[in-house]
Design a protein around this motif. Sequence first.
Motif: not given
Length: 138
Positions: A52-64, A120-127
């Motif tokens: 999704g676009p930057g600032g769209g809440g992907k990290t917050r969603l993945a954290l939840a 579960l492995i979350v790779l965040d901010n990898c674009e």
Amino acid sequence: MEDQLSGYEPPPPTSAAVLGAPVPLIPLIGRVEEAAEIIGLLDRTRLLTVTGPGGGGKTRLALAVAEQWATAHRTGRVAWVSLAATEEPELVVEHLATVVGAAGPTAAEVAAGIGGSDGLIVLDNCEHLVGAVADLVG
């Protein structure tokens, strides 16, 4: 000012089961359906990408989702690997190895260290590291 803050509850600290995860600044708002869909998909697949676009809440969603997954899988671990500050593609594996506590910094050592475990492995901010992340995940 007091009236504006009445009823405000700070977000809970990140679950200890989510290794390396950031502490959320705000609660998850309006993304319950997406979180439930991702949890359902995680039961059926080994690899999932949230885009999704930057600032769209992907990290917050993945954290939840990671916190929900950790709660549902008490014997499993969640490893959160933030790659936002990583510029060199060769450091991707090292960051993952550090978070999961692998014996060494190679993909084979990471795979051996986590193989067969419930996690579960979350790779965040990898674009900005797509190639290195694709090689690692492959």
